[in-house]
Design a protein around this motif. Structure first.
Motif, short mmCIF file in Angstrom:
data_model
loop_
_atom_site.label_atom_id
_atom_site.label_comp_id
_atom_site.label_asym_id
_atom_site.label_seq_id
_atom_site.Cartn_x
_atom_site.Cartn_y
_atom_site.Cartn_z
N ASN A 7 0.83 -1.20 0.00
CA ASN A 7 0.00 0.00 0.00
C ASN A 7 0.86 1.26 0.00
OD1 ASN A 7 -2.28 1.63 0.13
ND2 ASN A 7 -2.39 1.54 2.36
N PHE A 8 1.90 1.25 0.80
CA PHE A 8 2.80 2.41 0.90
C PHE A 8 3.51 2.66 -0.43
CE2 PHE A 8 7.16 3.94 1.65
CZ PHE A 8 6.89 5.18 2.21
N ILE A 9 4.10 1.61 -0.99
CA ILE A 9 4.85 1.76 -2.23
C ILE A 9 3.93 2.11 -3.39
CG2 ILE A 9 6.19 0.46 -3.94
CD1 ILE A 9 7.62 -0.93 -1.65
N ALA B 171 4.37 4.68 -6.42
CA ALA B 171 4.58 4.03 -7.72
C ALA B 171 3.32 3.24 -8.06
CB ALA B 171 5.79 3.11 -7.66
N PRO B 172 2.28 3.93 -8.56
CA PRO B 172 1.01 3.26 -8.85
C PRO B 172 1.19 2.05 -9.76
CG PRO B 172 0.77 5.64 -9.04
CD PRO B 172 2.23 5.38 -8.87
N GLY B 173 0.57 0.95 -9.37
CA GLY B 173 0.68 -0.28 -10.15
C GLY B 173 1.80 -1.19 -9.71
N ALA B 174 2.62 -0.75 -8.74
CA ALA B 174 3.77 -1.55 -8.31
C ALA B 174 3.33 -2.89 -7.73
CB ALA B 174 4.60 -0.78 -7.29
N TYR C 222 8.10 -11.89 -4.09
CA TYR C 222 7.15 -10.79 -4.24
C TYR C 222 7.74 -9.49 -3.73
CZ TYR C 222 3.18 -7.76 -3.36
OH TYR C 222 2.31 -6.67 -3.33
N PHE C 223 8.39 -9.53 -2.58
CA PHE C 223 8.93 -8.30 -2.00
C PHE C 223 10.07 -7.75 -2.85
CE2 PHE C 223 11.26 -5.96 1.47
CZ PHE C 223 10.30 -4.96 1.60
N GLU C 224 10.88 -8.63 -3.43
CA GLU C 224 11.95 -8.17 -4.32
C GLU C 224 11.35 -7.48 -5.54
OE1 GLU C 224 14.99 -7.98 -3.69
OE2 GLU C 224 15.30 -9.35 -2.03
N PHE C 225 10.31 -8.06 -6.11
CA PHE C 225 9.65 -7.44 -7.26
C PHE C 225 8.99 -6.12 -6.87
CE2 PHE C 225 9.60 -11.51 -9.76
CZ PHE C 225 10.14 -10.97 -10.91
N LEU C 226 8.46 -6.06 -5.66
CA LEU C 226 7.82 -4.83 -5.19
C LEU C 226 8.83 -3.69 -5.13
CD1 LEU C 226 5.03 -3.84 -4.15
CD2 LEU C 226 5.87 -4.31 -1.83
N ARG C 227 10.00 -3.99 -4.60
CA ARG C 227 11.04 -2.95 -4.52
C ARG C 227 11.56 -2.57 -5.91
NH1 ARG C 227 14.57 -4.67 0.79
NH2 ARG C 227 14.70 -6.67 -0.29
N LEU C 228 11.67 -3.56 -6.79
CA LEU C 228 12.08 -3.26 -8.16
C LEU C 228 11.06 -2.36 -8.86
CD1 LEU C 228 13.53 -6.61 -9.59
CD2 LEU C 228 14.68 -4.38 -9.53
N ALA C 229 9.78 -2.68 -8.69
CA ALA C 229 8.73 -1.87 -9.30
C ALA C 229 8.75 -0.45 -8.76
CB ALA C 229 7.37 -2.52 -9.05
N PHE C 230 9.03 -0.31 -7.48
CA PHE C 230 9.11 1.01 -6.87
C PHE C 230 10.23 1.83 -7.49
CE2 PHE C 230 11.18 3.69 -3.63
CZ PHE C 230 10.18 4.62 -3.46
N ILE C 231 11.41 1.22 -7.62
CA ILE C 231 12.56 1.93 -8.20
C ILE C 231 12.28 2.34 -9.64
CG2 ILE C 231 14.98 1.74 -8.86
CD1 ILE C 231 15.35 -0.21 -6.52
N LEU C 232 11.76 1.41 -10.42
CA LEU C 232 11.55 1.67 -11.84
C LEU C 232 10.42 2.67 -12.08
CD1 LEU C 232 11.89 -1.99 -13.19
CD2 LEU C 232 13.56 -0.13 -13.40
N ASN C 233 9.35 2.60 -11.27
CA ASN C 233 8.20 3.48 -11.49
C ASN C 233 8.37 4.85 -10.87
OD1 ASN C 233 6.96 1.43 -12.83
ND2 ASN C 233 5.64 0.82 -11.14
N SER C 234 9.22 4.94 -9.83
CA SER C 234 9.38 6.22 -9.16
C SER C 234 10.40 7.11 -9.83
CB SER C 234 9.78 6.02 -7.70
OG SER C 234 11.06 5.37 -7.63
N GLY C 235 11.15 6.53 -10.80
CA GLY C 235 12.13 7.32 -11.52
C GLY C 235 13.41 7.54 -10.75
N ASP C 236 13.65 6.70 -9.65
CA ASP C 236 14.87 6.83 -8.88
C ASP C 236 16.06 6.41 -9.71
OD1 ASP C 236 14.77 7.97 -6.45
OD2 ASP C 236 14.14 6.18 -5.35
#
Length: 276
Positions: A135-137, A141-144, A262-276
């Motif tokens: 929920n936080f991520i 990063a919508p859709g993460a 799942y958690f590894e993918f969640l963090r990857l999605a956050f990095i990629l979608n947030s533009g970090d």
């Protein structure tokens, strides 16, 4: 592999970590063979000193047992995660849930026997942690979260296909490599946690940018190796006639590994979608 390592323990293999990779030879090093000396499940017949005959087939682990228990544990994780998401559970509670889940996981890893109540409790707290973090991520990063679900399902299907087609051959060498890689990755995560606590990378340590992406990919790959070990555990347990209670341990291992992926993918999605 009845490892003494509480973190990477995988039940259903032989105690020496080698014989369990001979699934086609059930009596060679089979830890569940009722006629084998030292079998922890074999009890001597009174007055004879010899173990009894093999238990009825109904008392042995089957694929249906593994599937049903895994569905229960994963379903509990999903329900708890959904509840945490809907209730907008904060990060403080999420971190507490993560530590409780870790403690319960270690407790079960140290136990010689499966504890369904302990495993289900782990699933609840793991679900709360994953739901709150998702929920936080997802806010940044919508859709993460959905991307992480799809990625986890894709990895599960790919590893299962590679394992069943014997493209991946899980043997003692494979297990040693996977465990060594897992230990190394765990140490790296601890170092990253230390950096994060001091505010590095906006509280994410070096889990940002290109390094974060590389760490995430490495985490998915290493977790995939453990998923193959979980499949081998199930296959050997069924072939060796493991007690039905071992299905809970198989479900526990699969749940832990899938939550990790799942958690590894969640963090990857956050990095990629947030533009970090």
């Amino acid at each position: 592999m009845r490892s003494s390592n509480p973190v990477f323990s995988r039940r259903g293999f032989s105690r020496d970590g080698h014989a369990g990779f001979q699934a086609g030879q059930p009596q060679a090093g089979n830890p569940y063979a009722q006629t084998q000396a030292g079998n922890p499940y074999a009890q001597p017949q009174q007055g004879t000193g010899f173990p009894p005959a093999a238990p009825p087939q109904a008392d042995r682990m089957t694929m249906d047992d593994v599937v049903s228990r895994t569905a229960m544990t994963l379903g509990t994780v999903v329900l708890a995660a959904t509840g945490a998401w809907v209730l907008n559970v904060g990060l403080g509670i999420a971190l507490v849930a993560a530590f409780v889940a870790f403690g319960l996981g270690m407790w079960q890893a140290f136990k010689r026997q499966a504890s369904p109540a302990l495993i289900m409790a782990y699933a609840v707290f793991e679900g709360v942690f994953l739901g709150a973090m998702s929920n936080f991520i997802n806010q940044y990063a919508p859709g993460a979260a959905m991307q992480a679900v799809i990625g986890t399902m894709a990895v599960f299907g790919a590893v299962l296909f590679l394992y069943k087609s014997r493209i991946i051959r899980v043997n003692a060498r494979f297990a040693r490599f996977a465990i060594a890689a897992g230990i190394g990755y765990g140490l790296l995560c601890l170092v990253n946690l230390g950096f994060a606590l001091f505010g590095a990378g906006d509280g994410w340590g070096f889990r940002t940018g290109g390094i974060g992406i590389l760490m995430g990919i490495a985490g998915v790959v290493i977790a995939s190796l453990f998923l193959a070990l979980d499949f081998k555990q199930v296959e050997d347990g069924i072939a060796y006639g493991a007690p039905r209670e071992e299905a809970w341990l198989a479900a526990f291992g699969l749940t832990m590994t899938l939550a990790w992926i799942y958690f590894e993918f969640l963090r990857l999605a956050f990095i990629l979608n947030s533009g970090d």
